[in-house]
Design a protein around this motif. Structure first.
Motif, PDB file in Angstrom:
ATOM      1  N   THR A   2      63.160  41.077 -74.159  1.00  0.00           N
ATOM      2  CA  THR A   2      63.959  41.730 -75.030  1.00  0.00           C
ATOM      3  C   THR A   2      65.072  41.344 -75.324  1.00  0.00           C
ATOM      4  O   THR A   2      65.750  40.289 -74.360  1.00  0.00           O
ATOM      5  CB  THR A   2      64.561  43.118 -74.012  1.00  0.00           C
ATOM      6  OG1 THR A   2      65.130  43.730 -74.977  1.00  0.00           O
ATOM      7  CG2 THR A   2      65.123  42.877 -73.293  1.00  0.00           C
ATOM      8  N   LEU A   3      65.495  41.322 -76.258  1.00  0.00           N
ATOM      9  CA  LEU A   3      67.654  40.860 -76.467  1.00  0.00           C
ATOM     10  C   LEU A   3      68.196  42.391 -76.728  1.00  0.00           C
ATOM     11  O   LEU A   3      68.991  41.762 -76.611  1.00  0.00           O
ATOM     12  CB  LEU A   3      66.814  40.261 -77.652  1.00  0.00           C
ATOM     13  CG  LEU A   3      66.066  39.114 -78.080  1.00  0.00           C
ATOM     14  CD1 LEU A   3      65.884  38.670 -79.564  1.00  0.00           C
ATOM     15  CD2 LEU A   3      65.994  37.918 -77.205  1.00  0.00           C
ATOM     16  N   GLU A   9      75.784  43.242 -69.643  1.00  0.00           N
ATOM     17  CA  GLU A   9      75.757  41.975 -70.301  1.00  0.00           C
ATOM     18  C   GLU A   9      76.888  42.995 -71.657  1.00  0.00           C
ATOM     19  O   GLU A   9      77.624  41.472 -72.629  1.00  0.00           O
ATOM     20  CB  GLU A   9      74.631  41.363 -71.050  1.00  0.00           C
ATOM     21  CG  GLU A   9      74.300  40.821 -69.990  1.00  0.00           C
ATOM     22  CD  GLU A   9      72.532  40.727 -70.204  1.00  0.00           C
ATOM     23  OE1 GLU A   9      71.772  39.513 -69.862  1.00  0.00           O
ATOM     24  OE2 GLU A   9      72.041  41.182 -70.906  1.00  0.00           O
ATOM     25  N   ARG A  10      76.564  43.803 -72.344  1.00  0.00           N
ATOM     26  CA  ARG A  10      76.560  44.356 -73.490  1.00  0.00           C
ATOM     27  C   ARG A  10      78.397  44.556 -72.748  1.00  0.00           C
ATOM     28  O   ARG A  10      79.268  44.381 -73.738  1.00  0.00           O
ATOM     29  CB  ARG A  10      77.015  45.761 -73.567  1.00  0.00           C
ATOM     30  CG  ARG A  10      76.855  46.280 -73.130  1.00  0.00           C
ATOM     31  CD  ARG A  10      76.575  47.759 -73.327  1.00  0.00           C
ATOM     32  NE  ARG A  10      76.324  49.368 -72.688  1.00  0.00           N
ATOM     33  CZ  ARG A  10      75.703  50.108 -72.722  1.00  0.00           C
ATOM     34  NH1 ARG A  10      74.041  50.652 -73.133  1.00  0.00           N
ATOM     35  NH2 ARG A  10      75.786  51.516 -71.981  1.00  0.00           N
ATOM     36  N   PRO A  77      72.943  27.707 -82.174  1.00  0.00           N
ATOM     37  CA  PRO A  77      71.619  28.306 -83.083  1.00  0.00           C
ATOM     38  C   PRO A  77      71.509  29.468 -82.879  1.00  0.00           C
ATOM     39  O   PRO A  77      70.687  29.759 -83.208  1.00  0.00           O
ATOM     40  CB  PRO A  77      70.708  27.337 -82.958  1.00  0.00           C
ATOM     41  CG  PRO A  77      70.874  27.296 -81.422  1.00  0.00           C
ATOM     42  CD  PRO A  77      72.342  26.976 -80.972  1.00  0.00           C
ATOM     43  N   TYR A  78      72.617  30.443 -82.429  1.00  0.00           N
ATOM     44  CA  TYR A  78      72.089  31.525 -81.592  1.00  0.00           C
ATOM     45  C   TYR A  78      73.302  32.478 -81.356  1.00  0.00           C
ATOM     46  O   TYR A  78      74.537  31.963 -81.705  1.00  0.00           O
ATOM     47  CB  TYR A  78      71.265  31.832 -80.197  1.00  0.00           C
ATOM     48  CG  TYR A  78      70.011  31.384 -79.830  1.00  0.00           C
ATOM     49  CD1 TYR A  78      69.491  31.570 -80.521  1.00  0.00           C
ATOM     50  CD2 TYR A  78      70.616  29.743 -79.398  1.00  0.00           C
ATOM     51  CE1 TYR A  78      67.928  30.116 -80.531  1.00  0.00           C
ATOM     52  CE2 TYR A  78      69.182  28.892 -78.784  1.00  0.00           C
ATOM     53  CZ  TYR A  78      68.180  29.323 -79.756  1.00  0.00           C
ATOM     54  OH  TYR A  78      66.306  28.636 -79.420  1.00  0.00           O
ATOM     55  N   TYR A 138      74.925  49.405 -79.341  1.00  0.00           N
ATOM     56  CA  TYR A 138      73.822  48.448 -80.004  1.00  0.00           C
ATOM     57  C   TYR A 138      73.990  46.744 -79.863  1.00  0.00           C
ATOM     58  O   TYR A 138      75.346  46.902 -80.354  1.00  0.00           O
ATOM     59  CB  TYR A 138      73.951  48.803 -81.843  1.00  0.00           C
ATOM     60  CG  TYR A 138      73.581  50.396 -81.914  1.00  0.00           C
ATOM     61  CD1 TYR A 138      72.364  50.733 -82.125  1.00  0.00           C
ATOM     62  CD2 TYR A 138      74.596  51.009 -82.199  1.00  0.00           C
ATOM     63  CE1 TYR A 138      72.475  52.124 -82.051  1.00  0.00           C
ATOM     64  CE2 TYR A 138      74.592  52.346 -82.328  1.00  0.00           C
ATOM     65  CZ  TYR A 138      73.704  53.192 -82.763  1.00  0.00           C
ATOM     66  OH  TYR A 138      73.489  54.476 -82.387  1.00  0.00           O
ATOM     67  N   THR A 139      73.021  46.586 -79.375  1.00  0.00           N
ATOM     68  CA  THR A 139      73.174  45.143 -79.248  1.00  0.00           C
ATOM     69  C   THR A 139      72.222  43.714 -79.374  1.00  0.00           C
ATOM     70  O   THR A 139      70.941  44.602 -79.277  1.00  0.00           O
ATOM     71  CB  THR A 139      73.743  45.005 -77.433  1.00  0.00           C
ATOM     72  OG1 THR A 139      72.751  45.155 -76.811  1.00  0.00           O
ATOM     73  CG2 THR A 139      75.320  45.907 -77.482  1.00  0.00           C
ATOM     74  N   ARG A 140      72.838  43.508 -79.096  1.00  0.00           N
ATOM     75  CA  ARG A 140      71.448  41.451 -79.238  1.00  0.00           C
ATOM     76  C   ARG A 140      72.364  40.304 -78.861  1.00  0.00           C
ATOM     77  O   ARG A 140      73.323  40.697 -78.892  1.00  0.00           O
ATOM     78  CB  ARG A 140      70.448  41.291 -80.505  1.00  0.00           C
ATOM     79  CG  ARG A 140      70.102  42.294 -81.135  1.00  0.00           C
ATOM     80  CD  ARG A 140      68.920  42.113 -81.348  1.00  0.00           C
ATOM     81  NE  ARG A 140      67.710  43.754 -81.334  1.00  0.00           N
ATOM     82  CZ  ARG A 140      67.930  45.148 -80.919  1.00  0.00           C
ATOM     83  NH1 ARG A 140      68.412  45.295 -79.872  1.00  0.00           N
ATOM     84  NH2 ARG A 140      67.096  45.875 -81.205  1.00  0.00           N
ATOM     85  N   ASP A 141      71.000  39.698 -78.257  1.00  0.00           N
ATOM     86  CA  ASP A 141      71.380  38.428 -77.731  1.00  0.00           C
ATOM     87  C   ASP A 141      70.395  37.100 -78.137  1.00  0.00           C
ATOM     88  O   ASP A 141      69.141  37.355 -77.007  1.00  0.00           O
ATOM     89  CB  ASP A 141      71.565  38.820 -75.727  1.00  0.00           C
ATOM     90  CG  ASP A 141      72.513  37.357 -75.004  1.00  0.00           C
ATOM     91  OD1 ASP A 141      71.940  36.406 -75.921  1.00  0.00           O
ATOM     92  OD2 ASP A 141      73.064  37.552 -74.472  1.00  0.00           O
TER      93      ASP A 141
END
Length: 145
Positions: A2-3, A9-10, A77-78, A138-141
């Protein structure tokens, strides 16, 4: 894999020194007002930012009663982001000078913070501190790839 960021973390990410983009509902079919803001956040707490009492942003915040804030790290790059939405739980009027100092020192060098505070001294009594309680995240890593 999962991203989505974990709770820890958030919260750690949002607590970092990112310029946030604050969004609040507008009226009359207009798109939401979205503006960059300096903000304060400690894990498990409320988000706080300072704005002008008589600004369009504050007028809309009073009417909507809730906002969203997104913080991002666009380092290639991320990238990572945390978007949070919630109700306004307090408007402190006027903003406390120590909150303004804390914000300036969070985002600027000591010398630049001192200069900024001196340059904005005349506006201090027109500013309010807004506190928002995070409800939805709402998160993405993409560094997890």
């Amino acid at each position: 894999m999962t991203l989505v960021m974990s709770v820890e973390e958030r919260e750690a990410f949002l607590a970092g020194a990112h310029v946030g983009v604050l969004s609040v509902a507008d009226e009359g079919g207009r798109a939401p007002l979205a503006l960059p803001v300096w903000y304060l956040y400690e894990p498990g707490g409320d988000i706080a930012f300072i704005t002008a009492r008589d600004s369009r942003k504050m007028e809309l915040i009073r009417k909507a009663g809730r906002v969203s804030l997104v913080a991002q790290d666009e380092e290639p790059p991320y990238y990572r982001y945390a978007s949070v939405e919630g109700p306004v739980v307090e408007v402190q009027d006027p903003a406390r000078p120590e909150d303004g100092r804390t914000l300036a020192e969070r985002y600027l060098s000591a010398e630049d913070a001192a200069r900024y505070l001196a340059d904005t001294r005349g506006a201090r009594d027109t500013m309010v501190t807004v506190r928002v309680r995070p409800e939805r995240w709402y998160t993405r890593d993409y560094t997890k790839r």
